[in-house]
Design a protein around this motif. Structure first.
Motif, short mmCIF file in Angstrom:
data_model
loop_
_atom_site.label_atom_id
_atom_site.label_comp_id
_atom_site.label_asym_id
_atom_site.label_seq_id
_atom_site.Cartn_x
_atom_site.Cartn_y
_atom_site.Cartn_z
N PRO A 66 50.70 125.62 24.45
CA PRO A 66 51.67 125.77 23.36
C PRO A 66 52.23 124.44 22.91
O PRO A 66 52.21 123.44 23.63
N ASP A 67 52.76 124.43 21.70
CA ASP A 67 53.26 123.19 21.11
C ASP A 67 54.47 122.64 21.86
O ASP A 67 54.75 121.44 21.76
N HIS A 68 55.21 123.46 22.58
CA HIS A 68 56.41 122.96 23.26
C HIS A 68 56.09 122.40 24.66
O HIS A 68 56.99 122.04 25.40
N PHE A 69 54.81 122.27 24.99
CA PHE A 69 54.39 121.68 26.27
C PHE A 69 54.08 120.20 26.07
O PHE A 69 53.46 119.80 25.08
N VAL A 70 54.48 119.37 27.04
CA VAL A 70 54.15 117.94 27.02
C VAL A 70 53.90 117.47 28.45
O VAL A 70 54.59 117.88 29.38
N MET A 71 52.90 116.63 28.61
CA MET A 71 52.63 115.96 29.88
C MET A 71 53.14 114.53 29.80
O MET A 71 52.86 113.82 28.83
N LEU A 72 53.89 114.13 30.82
CA LEU A 72 54.40 112.76 30.91
C LEU A 72 53.74 112.06 32.09
O LEU A 72 53.67 112.60 33.19
N GLY A 73 53.28 110.84 31.86
CA GLY A 73 52.76 110.00 32.94
C GLY A 73 53.67 108.79 33.11
O GLY A 73 53.84 108.00 32.18
N LEU A 74 54.28 108.65 34.28
CA LEU A 74 55.21 107.56 34.56
C LEU A 74 54.59 106.62 35.59
O LEU A 74 54.24 107.05 36.70
N GLY A 75 54.43 105.35 35.24
CA GLY A 75 53.80 104.42 36.17
C GLY A 75 52.38 104.84 36.48
O GLY A 75 51.98 104.95 37.64
N GLN A 76 51.60 105.05 35.45
CA GLN A 76 50.27 105.66 35.55
C GLN A 76 49.29 104.78 36.33
O GLN A 76 49.19 103.57 36.11
N VAL A 77 48.54 105.40 37.27
CA VAL A 77 47.59 104.66 38.12
C VAL A 77 46.21 105.32 38.12
O VAL A 77 45.44 105.15 39.07
N VAL A 78 45.87 106.06 37.08
CA VAL A 78 44.61 106.79 37.02
C VAL A 78 43.38 105.91 37.30
O VAL A 78 42.45 106.34 37.99
N PRO A 79 43.32 104.64 36.83
CA PRO A 79 42.13 103.83 37.10
C PRO A 79 41.85 103.56 38.59
O PRO A 79 40.74 103.15 38.93
N VAL A 80 42.84 103.73 39.46
CA VAL A 80 42.59 103.56 40.90
C VAL A 80 41.43 104.44 41.35
O VAL A 80 40.63 104.05 42.21
N ILE A 81 41.32 105.64 40.76
CA ILE A 81 40.18 106.52 41.03
C ILE A 81 39.18 106.46 39.88
O ILE A 81 37.97 106.47 40.09
N GLY A 82 39.71 106.41 38.67
CA GLY A 82 38.84 106.48 37.50
C GLY A 82 37.84 105.36 37.39
O GLY A 82 36.79 105.52 36.75
N LEU A 83 38.12 104.19 38.00
CA LEU A 83 37.19 103.06 37.95
C LEU A 83 36.31 102.95 39.18
O LEU A 83 35.59 101.97 39.33
N ARG A 84 36.39 103.93 40.06
CA ARG A 84 35.46 103.94 41.21
C ARG A 84 34.17 104.64 40.78
O ARG A 84 34.17 105.79 40.34
N ARG A 85 33.05 103.95 40.94
CA ARG A 85 31.78 104.51 40.51
C ARG A 85 31.38 105.75 41.30
O ARG A 85 30.58 106.56 40.82
N ASP A 86 31.90 105.90 42.53
CA ASP A 86 31.52 107.04 43.36
C ASP A 86 32.40 108.27 43.12
O ASP A 86 32.13 109.33 43.70
N ALA A 87 33.42 108.17 42.26
CA ALA A 87 34.33 109.29 42.05
C ALA A 87 33.83 110.19 40.91
O ALA A 87 34.54 110.46 39.94
#
Length: 374
Positions: free
Chosen positions: A244-265
């Protein structure tokens, strides 16, 4: 004034302190917010939630806002893998950096942000150099007065006494634990227990989306931003690919590349790809001086050139809202800086945590107000 009703779901990072610490932190920051605005905020005691969660309410009577705050708990799972023995931590750190050397895309990470590269690489350097220097320097000085073997023993004793305190001040043991855990997460996936917990959390959000809420926030912080992407994939599947339009996701101090940049993940790359073509609202608030966070790094761009989500990438600009003596700068404050997303400064920001979760503005309104600040 018609009451504004908000539901907040909070997923925190790799931290064994758990809900007691974060509930108390919220209360303290609510008191700071009230002192700055002259508008009282009432934060209730916490109670057990329906799905590995704890709930408290925040009442903002002056502005007619009521927030139902649900804290997703996984500190029990963190506690099971929290390494306490320094020797064990040292040995597992070797495995961590062997895995990073083999699988981490350090070149791409450096092009995205220099700070996190330093944050990943400095713990083992300091863990070796600090004890060595604290032993060697006193030993060399004392060797001018006493036999070298005696000077060496004194140097070792001084190093044993002081190095742990200094390393803790520089957050080295915590970072080594964090990095080892996420090395294992990248290589092996979440495992049954954590996956089951993420399913629980996704089901809770799905249940509340049709409730009587003016806004529903899913707030992720630190390592919670990594798990939050997997949770979002589950949530969208439960809701038929639409939110729904009233939903929002917030990312604070985002660290996604810690896993996202691992070739084995590969499992995690699948999660990000599954989200890239889904439409939802995502606001990333990450500070450039925070050495752990990936400021202005869109997590969906790690796996795709385009995405359907409506994304804002913002710096909280903490330096504008803190007096210099209270601003968490410098190496010894890196850990505290990573928690400033959850605090209120010496002046109010539209994006401080209490304003976002207990104020009258929606997240979109808060972002618009923040963008007007010179």
């Amino acid at each position: 004034m018609e009451k504004f009703k908000r539901k907040v779901f909070y997923l925190g990072g790799f931290d064994p302190r758990g809900v007691r610490f974060y509930h108390q932190l919220y209360r303290e920051q609510a008191a700071r917010h009230a002192a700055l605005t002259g508008q009282p905020l009432a934060v209730s005691a916490r109670r057990t939630g329906p799905a590995s969660s704890a709930i408290w309410t925040v009442d903002n009577p002056k502005n007619g806002v009521e927030t139902d705050y649900e804290y997703f708990r996984w500190e029990d799972l963190v506690g099971k893998v929290w390494i306490r023995n320094p020797l064990t931590l040292a040995l597992r750190s070797i495995a961590t950096y062997a895995g990073h050397a083999r699988f981490m895309q350090f070149g791409r990470m450096r092009r995205l942000r220099h700070g996190p590269v330093i944050t990943i690489l400095y713990p083992p350097v300091l863990a070796l150099l600090i004890p060595l220097l604290l032993a060697l320097v006193p030993a060399l000085v004392l060797s001018l007065l006493v036999p070298f073997w005696a000077a060496a023993l004194v140097g070792i004793a001084i190093s044993a006494l002081l190095s742990g305190r200094l390393l803790n001040k520089l957050v080295v043991p915590w970072l080594l634990r964090f990095l080892y855990y996420h090395h294992c997460l990248a290589a092996d996936g979440p495992g049954d227990a954590l996956d089951a917990r993420i399913d629980q959390f996704a089901e809770r959000i799905a249940q509340e989306l049709d409730g009587d809420w003016d806004e529903v926030q899913f707030v992720t912080h630190s390592a919670g931003t990594i798990l939050g992407m997997r949770l979002m994939r589950r949530l969208l599947a439960l809701r038929g690919g639409r939110l729904p339009d009233h939903f929002v996701m917030l990312g604070l101090g985002q660290v996604v590349p810690v896993i996202g940049l691992r070739r084995d993940a590969a499992w995690y790359h699948d999660d990000l790809r599954a989200l890239a073509d889904k439409s939802f609202r995502y606001v990333d608030i990450s500070s450039p001086p925070d050495g752990a966070a990936y400021y202005n790094v869109n997590p969906f761009h790690l796996v795709a050139d385009h995405h359907a989500a409506r994304v804002d990438m913002l710096s909280p600009r903490f330096h504008l809202f803190y007096d210099p003596e209270n601003y968490h700068g410098g190496w010894s404050n890196k850990y505290e800086a990573h928690f400033d997303y959850l605090r209120v400064g010496d002046r109010l920001s539209p994006l401080d945590f209490i304003s976002l979760t207990a104020g009258r503005r929606t997240v979109d309104d808060a972002v618009a107000a923040f963008r007007t600040i010179p």
